[in-house]
Design a protein around this motif. Structure first.
Motif, short mmCIF file in Angstrom:
data_model
loop_
_atom_site.label_atom_id
_atom_site.label_comp_id
_atom_site.label_asym_id
_atom_site.label_seq_id
_atom_site.Cartn_x
_atom_site.Cartn_y
_atom_site.Cartn_z
N THR A 94 11.28 6.10 -4.67
CA THR A 94 12.03 5.27 -3.72
C THR A 94 11.77 3.81 -4.05
O THR A 94 10.68 3.28 -3.79
CB THR A 94 11.59 5.59 -2.27
N GLU A 95 12.75 3.16 -4.62
CA GLU A 95 12.55 1.84 -5.21
C GLU A 95 12.06 0.79 -4.22
O GLU A 95 11.25 -0.06 -4.57
CB GLU A 95 13.86 1.38 -5.87
N ILE A 96 12.54 0.87 -3.00
CA ILE A 96 12.16 -0.13 -2.02
C ILE A 96 10.69 -0.02 -1.64
O ILE A 96 10.09 -0.94 -1.09
CB ILE A 96 13.07 -0.02 -0.77
N PHE A 97 10.06 1.13 -1.96
CA PHE A 97 8.64 1.36 -1.63
C PHE A 97 7.69 0.85 -2.72
O PHE A 97 6.47 1.02 -2.60
CB PHE A 97 8.37 2.86 -1.45
N ILE A 98 8.19 0.24 -3.77
CA ILE A 98 7.33 -0.13 -4.90
C ILE A 98 6.14 -1.00 -4.47
O ILE A 98 5.00 -0.68 -4.80
CB ILE A 98 8.14 -0.79 -6.03
N PRO A 99 6.35 -2.10 -3.74
CA PRO A 99 5.18 -2.92 -3.38
C PRO A 99 4.15 -2.15 -2.55
O PRO A 99 2.95 -2.23 -2.82
CB PRO A 99 5.79 -4.09 -2.59
N GLU A 100 4.62 -1.41 -1.55
CA GLU A 100 3.70 -0.66 -0.70
C GLU A 100 2.94 0.39 -1.51
O GLU A 100 1.74 0.61 -1.29
CB GLU A 100 4.47 0.00 0.44
N THR A 101 3.64 1.03 -2.44
CA THR A 101 2.98 2.03 -3.29
C THR A 101 1.82 1.42 -4.06
O THR A 101 0.71 1.95 -4.07
CB THR A 101 4.00 2.64 -4.28
N ILE A 102 2.06 0.29 -4.68
CA ILE A 102 1.03 -0.35 -5.50
C ILE A 102 -0.08 -0.93 -4.63
O ILE A 102 -1.28 -0.74 -4.92
CB ILE A 102 1.65 -1.46 -6.38
N LEU A 103 0.29 -1.60 -3.55
CA LEU A 103 -0.71 -2.25 -2.71
C LEU A 103 -1.62 -1.25 -2.02
O LEU A 103 -2.78 -1.56 -1.70
CB LEU A 103 -0.02 -3.14 -1.68
N GLN A 104 -1.12 -0.03 -1.80
CA GLN A 104 -1.92 1.00 -1.15
C GLN A 104 -2.72 1.86 -2.14
O GLN A 104 -3.45 2.76 -1.74
CB GLN A 104 -1.03 1.89 -0.28
N LEU A 109 14.03 -6.80 -13.73
CA LEU A 109 13.87 -7.01 -12.29
C LEU A 109 12.81 -6.08 -11.73
O LEU A 109 11.91 -6.51 -10.99
CB LEU A 109 15.21 -6.78 -11.58
N PHE A 110 12.90 -4.80 -12.07
CA PHE A 110 11.97 -3.82 -11.50
C PHE A 110 10.57 -3.94 -12.11
O PHE A 110 9.58 -3.73 -11.41
CB PHE A 110 12.54 -2.42 -11.65
N VAL A 111 10.49 -4.31 -13.36
CA VAL A 111 9.18 -4.56 -13.97
C VAL A 111 8.52 -5.74 -13.27
O VAL A 111 7.32 -5.70 -12.94
CB VAL A 111 9.32 -4.82 -15.49
N ASP A 112 9.28 -6.77 -12.99
CA ASP A 112 8.72 -7.93 -12.31
C ASP A 112 8.36 -7.61 -10.86
O ASP A 112 7.37 -8.13 -10.33
CB ASP A 112 9.71 -9.10 -12.36
N TYR A 113 9.16 -6.78 -10.22
CA TYR A 113 8.87 -6.32 -8.85
C TYR A 113 7.53 -5.59 -8.82
O TYR A 113 6.69 -5.83 -7.94
CB TYR A 113 10.01 -5.40 -8.42
N TYR A 114 7.32 -4.74 -9.79
CA TYR A 114 6.05 -4.01 -9.92
C TYR A 114 4.89 -4.98 -10.18
O TYR A 114 3.84 -4.92 -9.51
CB TYR A 114 6.16 -2.99 -11.06
N ARG A 115 5.08 -5.90 -11.11
CA ARG A 115 4.01 -6.84 -11.45
C ARG A 115 3.65 -7.73 -10.26
O ARG A 115 2.48 -8.07 -10.06
CB ARG A 115 4.45 -7.71 -12.63
N SER A 116 4.66 -8.12 -9.49
CA SER A 116 4.37 -8.97 -8.33
C SER A 116 3.48 -8.24 -7.34
O SER A 116 2.63 -8.86 -6.68
CB SER A 116 5.68 -9.41 -7.66
N ALA A 117 3.64 -6.91 -7.23
CA ALA A 117 2.77 -6.12 -6.35
C ALA A 117 1.37 -6.01 -6.94
O ALA A 117 0.37 -6.14 -6.21
CB ALA A 117 3.37 -4.74 -6.13
#
Length: 307
Positions: A191-201, A217-225
């Motif tokens: 679920t793409e919108i869950f990426i930050p929560e997945t990483i932060l948790q 975009l998605f690689v950067d979204y992941y890295r930002s988390a």
């Protein structure tokens, strides 16, 4: 292959000219586009790849062609789940011969099964596999929402991780908690919108369909988390939400996610937008809408500063 698996792993579409012919130039374009985006792996023949709609020989041809194009640049995983037990085993052998790194197992679809039956299925299947495996929880398509106990059983059999596409945040967090101290086991969201929560948790990454279109975009979204850059997370989340509310939302059919993704790739001049039966391509008006949305998203991305 480094463990645990981490990062952004696109579940690639299968570019087609018709139900029996691959769009080979499109496949080459797509893989090049995705790799240039800095992704961490590639998933072939998943839900987004229309695997269940393709005949066996076409699946095999696609896996061999894709693996030859990817080489050893990133790990390659391939969905092998089939209604036929032996069909899954045979596909696993094809994957090994083609050079894939691992296979992906979901519950066999069509016939509803219990948690106990799924665990017994894994008991029988795993010893016959020739590659490591990732478990795939996709209850909307398989009729089984795998329990944490079933995932734990898969880990005992050697699973390297689980991809959760249930869209259930509480369940995803329960997986992260259950395997928090398993150093080689990955919890990956679908679920793409869950990426930050997945990483932060404490999770490990995402198998993100949107990375077909906008991998960087998605690689950067992941890295930002990973970097806990909350300002960047908020900025990029707006773009991901834009994709959800536009490209994934054209038309009224539940197939619009897959059809929209392929249509957007055609708008980006990457591959053909043909979808296998029983799905249908968008009509002219819908395609024009997708093209406009793609331009809007590209403009939003252009305002971001990517590393």
């Amino acid at each position: 292959m480094d463990l645990p698996l981490r990062g952004i792993i696109p579940p690639v579409v299968t570019p087609l000219l018709n139900d029996n012919e691959l769009d080979e130039q499109g496949i080459e374009n797509l893989i090049s586009h995705i790799l240039e985006g800095g992704v961490h792996g590639i998933f072939l023949l998943g839900t987004t790849g229309e695997a269940t709609s393709l005949r066996y020989k076409l699946r095999e041809k696609f896996v061999r062609l894709a693996c030859s194009l990817i080489g050893n640049k990133v790990p390659v995983m391939v969905g092998i789940t089939d209604t036929s037990f032996d069909g899954s085993v045979e596909m696993a052998h094809v994957c090994q011969d083609a050079g894939a790194d691992m296979v992906v197992i979901a519950p066999p679809y069509y016939v509803p099964i219990s948690q106990v039956e799924m665990r017994c299925y894994l008991d029988d299947l795993v010893p016959r596999l020739s590659l490591p495996f990732l478990l795939y929880n996709m209850p909307s398509h398989t009729k089984l929402h795998m329990s944490v106990k079933t995932v734990e059983h898969a880990k005992e059999l050697g699973a390297l991780g689980v991809k959760d596409s249930s869209g259930d945040m509480q369940y995803l967090l329960s997986l992260i908690d259950a395997f928090r101290y398993a150093p080689d086991f990955s919890v990956i969201t679908g679920t793409e919108i869950f990426i930050p929560e997945t990483i932060l948790q404490g999770g490990h990454g995402a198998i993100a369909g949107g990375a077909n279109m906008f991998p960087r975009l998605f690689v950067d979204y992941y890295r930002s988390a990973v970097e806990k850059d909350y300002t960047k997370i908020d900025f990029l989340r707006r773009i991901v939400l834009k994709i959800y509310n536009t490209i994934y939302n054209v038309g009224t059919f539940t197939s619009r996610y897959t059809v929209g993704t392929k249509c957007a790739l055609a708008a980006l001049e990457i591959c053909n937008d043909y979808v296998a039966h029983p799905l249908r391509q968008f009509d002219y008006a819908e395609r024009n809408t997708i093209e406009n949305y793609v331009e809007e998203i590209k403009e939003m991305i252009g305002k971001a500063t990517f590393t």
